[in-house]
Design a protein around this motif. Structure first.
Motif, PDB file in Angstrom:
ATOM      1  N   LYS A 275      -9.697 -10.810 -68.503  1.00 24.60           N
ATOM      2  CA  LYS A 275      -9.412 -10.251 -67.169  1.00 24.60           C
ATOM      3  C   LYS A 275      -9.126  -8.773 -67.319  1.00 24.60           C
ATOM      4  O   LYS A 275      -8.220  -8.376 -68.050  1.00 24.60           O
ATOM      5  CB  LYS A 275      -8.213 -10.970 -66.554  1.00 24.60           C
ATOM      6  CG  LYS A 275      -7.935 -10.539 -65.121  1.00 24.60           C
ATOM      7  CD  LYS A 275      -7.024 -11.518 -64.393  1.00 24.60           C
ATOM      8  CE  LYS A 275      -5.593 -11.350 -64.834  1.00 24.60           C
ATOM      9  NZ  LYS A 275      -4.685 -12.251 -64.100  1.00 24.60           N
ATOM     10  N   ILE A 276      -9.936  -7.969 -66.664  1.00 27.21           N
ATOM     11  CA  ILE A 276      -9.779  -6.518 -66.733  1.00 27.21           C
ATOM     12  C   ILE A 276      -9.372  -6.023 -65.357  1.00 27.21           C
ATOM     13  O   ILE A 276     -10.045  -6.303 -64.369  1.00 27.21           O
ATOM     14  CB  ILE A 276     -11.093  -5.857 -67.194  1.00 27.21           C
ATOM     15  CG1 ILE A 276     -11.428  -6.351 -68.599  1.00 27.21           C
ATOM     16  CG2 ILE A 276     -10.976  -4.339 -67.172  1.00 27.21           C
ATOM     17  CD1 ILE A 276     -12.819  -6.056 -69.033  1.00 27.21           C
ATOM     18  N   TYR A 277      -8.268  -5.315 -65.316  1.00 22.34           N
ATOM     19  CA  TYR A 277      -7.725  -4.852 -64.047  1.00 22.34           C
ATOM     20  C   TYR A 277      -7.681  -3.332 -64.052  1.00 22.34           C
ATOM     21  O   TYR A 277      -7.063  -2.727 -64.929  1.00 22.34           O
ATOM     22  CB  TYR A 277      -6.317  -5.433 -63.873  1.00 22.34           C
ATOM     23  CG  TYR A 277      -5.568  -4.918 -62.686  1.00 22.34           C
ATOM     24  CD1 TYR A 277      -6.040  -5.151 -61.404  1.00 22.34           C
ATOM     25  CD2 TYR A 277      -4.386  -4.207 -62.852  1.00 22.34           C
ATOM     26  CE1 TYR A 277      -5.353  -4.684 -60.300  1.00 22.34           C
ATOM     27  CE2 TYR A 277      -3.687  -3.731 -61.761  1.00 22.34           C
ATOM     28  CZ  TYR A 277      -4.176  -3.962 -60.488  1.00 22.34           C
ATOM     29  OH  TYR A 277      -3.483  -3.493 -59.402  1.00 22.34           O
ATOM     30  N   ASN A 278      -8.397  -2.728 -63.121  1.00 21.38           N
ATOM     31  CA  ASN A 278      -8.402  -1.277 -62.979  1.00 21.38           C
ATOM     32  C   ASN A 278      -7.170  -0.891 -62.164  1.00 21.38           C
ATOM     33  O   ASN A 278      -7.093  -1.160 -60.972  1.00 21.38           O
ATOM     34  CB  ASN A 278      -9.699  -0.856 -62.268  1.00 21.38           C
ATOM     35  CG  ASN A 278      -9.843   0.644 -62.166  1.00 21.38           C
ATOM     36  OD1 ASN A 278      -8.852   1.363 -62.037  1.00 21.38           O
ATOM     37  ND2 ASN A 278     -11.070   1.111 -62.221  1.00 21.38           N
ATOM     38  N   THR A 279      -6.194  -0.269 -62.818  1.00 24.02           N
ATOM     39  CA  THR A 279      -4.919  -0.003 -62.128  1.00 24.02           C
ATOM     40  C   THR A 279      -5.066   1.063 -61.039  1.00 24.02           C
ATOM     41  O   THR A 279      -4.210   1.176 -60.180  1.00 24.02           O
ATOM     42  CB  THR A 279      -3.829   0.451 -63.122  1.00 24.02           C
ATOM     43  OG1 THR A 279      -4.293   1.626 -63.773  1.00 24.02           O
ATOM     44  CG2 THR A 279      -3.518  -0.612 -64.140  1.00 24.02           C
ATOM     45  N   ARG A 280      -6.152   1.833 -61.084  1.00 24.15           N
ATOM     46  CA  ARG A 280      -6.320   2.877 -60.076  1.00 24.15           C
ATOM     47  C   ARG A 280      -6.932   2.304 -58.791  1.00 24.15           C
ATOM     48  O   ARG A 280      -6.429   2.534 -57.695  1.00 24.15           O
ATOM     49  CB  ARG A 280      -7.207   4.005 -60.620  1.00 24.15           C
ATOM     50  CG  ARG A 280      -7.176   5.272 -59.779  1.00 24.15           C
ATOM     51  CD  ARG A 280      -7.906   6.404 -60.456  1.00 24.15           C
ATOM     52  NE  ARG A 280      -9.313   6.079 -60.658  1.00 24.15           N
ATOM     53  CZ  ARG A 280     -10.228   6.171 -59.698  1.00 24.15           C
ATOM     54  NH1 ARG A 280      -9.905   6.575 -58.502  1.00 24.15           N
ATOM     55  NH2 ARG A 280     -11.485   5.854 -59.938  1.00 24.15           N
ATOM     56  N   THR A 281      -8.027   1.501 -58.971  1.00 22.63           N
ATOM     57  CA  THR A 281      -8.698   0.974 -57.780  1.00 22.63           C
ATOM     58  C   THR A 281      -8.167  -0.401 -57.397  1.00 22.63           C
ATOM     59  O   THR A 281      -8.459  -0.895 -56.317  1.00 22.63           O
ATOM     60  CB  THR A 281     -10.209   0.840 -58.039  1.00 22.63           C
ATOM     61  OG1 THR A 281     -10.389  -0.058 -59.132  1.00 22.63           O
ATOM     62  CG2 THR A 281     -10.847   2.169 -58.361  1.00 22.63           C
ATOM     63  N   GLY A 282      -7.409  -1.038 -58.303  1.00 20.87           N
ATOM     64  CA  GLY A 282      -6.910  -2.383 -58.021  1.00 20.87           C
ATOM     65  C   GLY A 282      -7.992  -3.437 -58.166  1.00 20.87           C
ATOM     66  O   GLY A 282      -7.854  -4.561 -57.702  1.00 20.87           O
ATOM     67  N   TYR A 283      -9.101  -3.089 -58.832  1.00 20.16           N
ATOM     68  CA  TYR A 283     -10.237  -3.989 -58.929  1.00 20.16           C
ATOM     69  C   TYR A 283     -10.117  -4.907 -60.160  1.00 20.16           C
ATOM     70  O   TYR A 283      -9.836  -4.443 -61.259  1.00 20.16           O
ATOM     71  CB  TYR A 283     -11.518  -3.149 -59.010  1.00 20.16           C
ATOM     72  CG  TYR A 283     -12.779  -3.947 -59.187  1.00 20.16           C
ATOM     73  CD1 TYR A 283     -13.290  -4.688 -58.128  1.00 20.16           C
ATOM     74  CD2 TYR A 283     -13.460  -3.955 -60.408  1.00 20.16           C
ATOM     75  CE1 TYR A 283     -14.448  -5.434 -58.284  1.00 20.16           C
ATOM     76  CE2 TYR A 283     -14.613  -4.696 -60.569  1.00 20.16           C
ATOM     77  CZ  TYR A 283     -15.102  -5.436 -59.512  1.00 20.16           C
ATOM     78  OH  TYR A 283     -16.238  -6.171 -59.684  1.00 20.16           O
ATOM     79  N   PHE A 284     -10.306  -6.216 -59.926  1.00 19.60           N
ATOM     80  CA  PHE A 284     -10.251  -7.217 -60.993  1.00 19.60           C
ATOM     81  C   PHE A 284     -11.645  -7.598 -61.449  1.00 19.60           C
ATOM     82  O   PHE A 284     -12.544  -7.723 -60.626  1.00 19.60           O
ATOM     83  CB  PHE A 284      -9.619  -8.514 -60.472  1.00 19.60           C
ATOM     84  CG  PHE A 284      -8.135  -8.532 -60.521  1.00 19.60           C
ATOM     85  CD1 PHE A 284      -7.488  -8.723 -61.721  1.00 19.60           C
ATOM     86  CD2 PHE A 284      -7.391  -8.382 -59.365  1.00 19.60           C
ATOM     87  CE1 PHE A 284      -6.113  -8.765 -61.767  1.00 19.60           C
ATOM     88  CE2 PHE A 284      -6.025  -8.417 -59.407  1.00 19.60           C
ATOM     89  CZ  PHE A 284      -5.378  -8.613 -60.607  1.00 19.60           C
ATOM     90  N   ASP A 299     -17.481   3.198 -65.776  1.00 22.86           N
ATOM     91  CA  ASP A 299     -17.950   4.478 -65.243  1.00 22.86           C
ATOM     92  C   ASP A 299     -16.799   5.207 -64.578  1.00 22.86           C
ATOM     93  O   ASP A 299     -16.971   6.160 -63.857  1.00 22.86           O
ATOM     94  CB  ASP A 299     -19.075   4.238 -64.237  1.00 22.86           C
ATOM     95  CG  ASP A 299     -18.715   3.160 -63.241  1.00 22.86           C
ATOM     96  OD1 ASP A 299     -17.546   2.740 -63.243  1.00 22.86           O
ATOM     97  OD2 ASP A 299     -19.598   2.735 -62.480  1.00 22.86           O
ATOM     98  N   ASP A 300     -15.599   4.731 -64.858  1.00 26.25           N
ATOM     99  CA  ASP A 300     -14.461   5.172 -64.082  1.00 26.25           C
ATOM    100  C   ASP A 300     -13.323   5.508 -65.040  1.00 26.25           C
ATOM    101  O   ASP A 300     -12.917   4.662 -65.817  1.00 26.25           O
ATOM    102  CB  ASP A 300     -14.068   3.994 -63.184  1.00 26.25           C
ATOM    103  CG  ASP A 300     -13.222   4.440 -62.026  1.00 26.25           C
ATOM    104  OD1 ASP A 300     -13.197   5.660 -61.765  1.00 26.25           O
ATOM    105  OD2 ASP A 300     -12.598   3.580 -61.400  1.00 26.25           O
ATOM    106  N   ILE A 301     -12.853   6.741 -64.996  1.00 27.72           N
ATOM    107  CA  ILE A 301     -11.719   7.083 -65.856  1.00 27.72           C
ATOM    108  C   ILE A 301     -10.453   6.569 -65.185  1.00 27.72           C
ATOM    109  O   ILE A 301     -10.115   6.964 -64.077  1.00 27.72           O
ATOM    110  CB  ILE A 301     -11.630   8.599 -66.104  1.00 27.72           C
ATOM    111  CG1 ILE A 301     -12.866   9.027 -66.905  1.00 27.72           C
ATOM    112  CG2 ILE A 301     -10.351   8.949 -66.841  1.00 27.72           C
ATOM    113  CD1 ILE A 301     -13.089  10.491 -66.947  1.00 27.72           C
ATOM    114  N   SER A 302      -9.809   5.621 -65.834  1.00 36.57           N
ATOM    115  CA  SER A 302      -8.642   4.989 -65.242  1.00 36.57           C
ATOM    116  C   SER A 302      -7.865   4.278 -66.328  1.00 36.57           C
ATOM    117  O   SER A 302      -8.310   4.160 -67.467  1.00 36.57           O
ATOM    118  CB  SER A 302      -9.086   3.986 -64.191  1.00 36.57           C
ATOM    119  OG  SER A 302      -7.984   3.250 -63.734  1.00 36.57           O
TER     120      SER A 302
END
Ligand SMILES: *[C@@H]1O[C@H](CO)[C@@H](O)[C@H](O)[C@H]1NC(C)=O
Ligand SMILES: *[C@@H]1O[C@H](CO)[C@@H](O)[C@H](O)[C@H]1NC(C)=O
Ligand SMILES: *[C@@H]1O[C@H](CO)[C@@H](O)[C@H](O)[C@H]1NC(C)=O
Ligand SMILES: *[C@@H]1O[C@H](CO)[C@@H](O)[C@H](O)[C@H]1NC(C)=O
Ligand SMILES: *[C@@H]1O[C@H](CO)[C@@H](O)[C@H](O)[C@H]1NC(C)=O
Length: 420
Positions: A275-284, A299-302
């Motif tokens: 499970k990878i959670y992007n803490t900036r966009t909140g995307y799981f 593709d997203d620096i976060s």
């Protein structure tokens, strides 16, 4: 209808042939087995035994037996042996029947049935425990031990509704031929046992046999009904989460690695979920894996939070439960510049201060008018009074407006926008 007719004819034909085959054997009579007994051989385990009927004619054929379990759960099977082991709950009693059979040219010859039964153990209804649940967990032990893994067992239950206050419950488990009583109980407010913990058991970490659990009890006021339950190990095994989860970002590649969980099962026996959670966009993002690595293009620096969980794969055991997620690990960095954040905080504080001062100044103004009200002229008319009231009203509504604007601080919106 038309297609059914030939089928019916064929069926009738076969029956006729079978009957003709059996005719010469009409005198061959099958007799029921003798001395059928049911014996309890362990916790939730019975042995059914019988003898061939001594008067049975043999004629060089192999006799078989059909066993039918009637209670607590219906079952039906055939055997050539004269004994049969049965694993089943026993608190509701047990009953079974057996008969001699002979398969002759795909048609069955059978004797009459003989039956036997075990009574349900005595006890006041409603005194047995309810809602028994158990779970197992595997831990690694010192390499000096002969077994590198040990399985613990934890069970909980609720006291029976009609159980007297002095009731005490006892838990036993049987795995294979090993039976053991619980030594570590947890108690309710009346000191009645309601949970049990075995740090070590005879349960095999890769076992397929059923686990039998019995909770019986005693009381001076009533006979306590026992309660048996059989558990499939895969259904109650709480698999450990994967170990040593690490992650790194190289350019646009996010790679995650981990070790198999502490388990008696070898490395190829696990399925994983990452499970990878992007803490900036909140995307799981959740991905299934059968190997111990995962690589993803980002593709997203976060900043990313990463967790992995495991389950024993169906290739090695019946599908069971997922483990807990591993502790989250963090990789990557936040894009946010702390300087901007500080600037915003200072800006907000300044706005607040200004607003506060303004509202204070305003209140002091009111105080002034209240302390030194304009001395009314002796012949003041109602019209004048009206004007004064109006003035007061206007003043207070002004304050309200200010308070409202204080709540609607624009600074928050700016901050939110910059976070998203
Ligand atoms: C079974 O059937 C075969 C041919 O269908 C026949 O030769 C044989 O005698 C039969 N046996 C018995 C025991 O009925
Ligand atoms: C059945 O049991 C009785 C009594 O135990 C014994 O005498 C008899 O031989 C047994 N019958 C068979 C067929 O074993
Ligand atoms: C006990 O089990 C019954 C039936 O399965 C269920 O309805 C009840 O909610 C359970 N009670 C508790 C406290 O879990
Ligand atoms: C291994 O055994 C030693 C000695 O019996 C003990 O001191 C140590 O705590 C054990 N280690 C683990 C991980 O159980
Ligand atoms: C409970 O069951 C165990 C195992 O079957 C048995 O040894 C024990 O005597 C029983 N205790 C009571 C109080 O019935």
């Amino acid at each position: 209808m038309i297609t059914m007719v030939p089928e019916l004819l064929i069926l009738l034909g076969t029956t006729a042939i079978v009957q003709a085959d059996l005719l010469p054997d009409k005198k061959f009579v099958l007799l029921p087995p003798a001395n059928f007994t049911i014996k309890v051989t362990g916790l939730a385990q019975v042995l059914l035994r019988w003898e061939p009927n001594p008067d049975q004619e043999q004629r060089g054929v192999t006799l078989e037996y059909q066993v039918k379990i009637n209670a607590p759960q219906e079952d039906d099977y055939e055997t050539r042996s004269t004994a049969s082991k049965c694993v089943t709950i026993l608190h509701k009693g047990f009953s079974a029947s057996v008969r001699t059979i002979l398969w002759s040219n795909r048609s069955l010859l059978a004797s009459s049935w003989v039956s036997a039964a075990l009574e349900a153990p005595a006890g006041l209804p409603g005194t047995s425990i309810v809602n028994l649940t158990c779970s197992t967990n595997t831990a690694a032990v010192n390499y000096t031990h002969s077994r590198p893994y040990q399985v613990s067992l934890h069970c909980t239950w609720l006291v029976g509704q009609n159980a007297p206050e002095d009731t005490q419950y006892f838990l036993y488990y049987r795995y294979g031929s090993w039976t053991e009583e619980c030594q570590e109980y947890s108690k309710d407010s009346l000191k009645r046992n309601t949970a049990c913990w075995f740090p070590r058991t005879s349960i095999s970490g890769k076992g397929r046999e059923q686990l039998a659990v019995r909770v019986n009890g005693s009381s001076r006021l009533a006979a306590i009904q026992p309660f048996d339950r059989l558990f499939a190990l895969h259904a109650i095994d709480r698999v450990n989460p994967p170990m040593d989860v690490t992650a790194e970002i190289e350019g646009t590649h996010l790679s995650v690695q981990w070790e198999k969980p502490v388990s008696a099962f070898p490395i190829h026996c696990f399925d994983y979920e990452v499970k990878i959670y992007n803490t900036r966009t909140g995307y799981f993002q959740t991905e299934k894996r059968t190997i111990n690595t995962f690589i993803s293009i980002i593709d997203d620096i976060s900043k990313y939070s990463i967790q992995v969980r495991a389950a024993v794969s169906p290739a090695c055991r019946v599908k069971g439960l997922w483990s807990e997620w591993s502790q989250p690990i963090y990789v990557g960095k936040d894009e946010q510049k702390p300087l901007t954040e500080w600037f915003l905080i200072v800006l907000m504080a300044t706005i607040c201060l200004i607003l506060l001062t303004l509202s204070l100044v305003c209140r002091t103004g009111h105080l002034w008018t209240k302390l030194f009200p304009p001395v009314p002229e002796p012949k003041s008319s109602i019209k004048d009074l009206f004007v004064t009231i109006n003035y007061e009203k206007a003043g207070s509504s002004e304050t309200e407006i200010e308070v409202t604007s204080y709540v609607e601080e624009p600074g928050f919106d700016i901050l939110k926008d910059s976070v998203v």
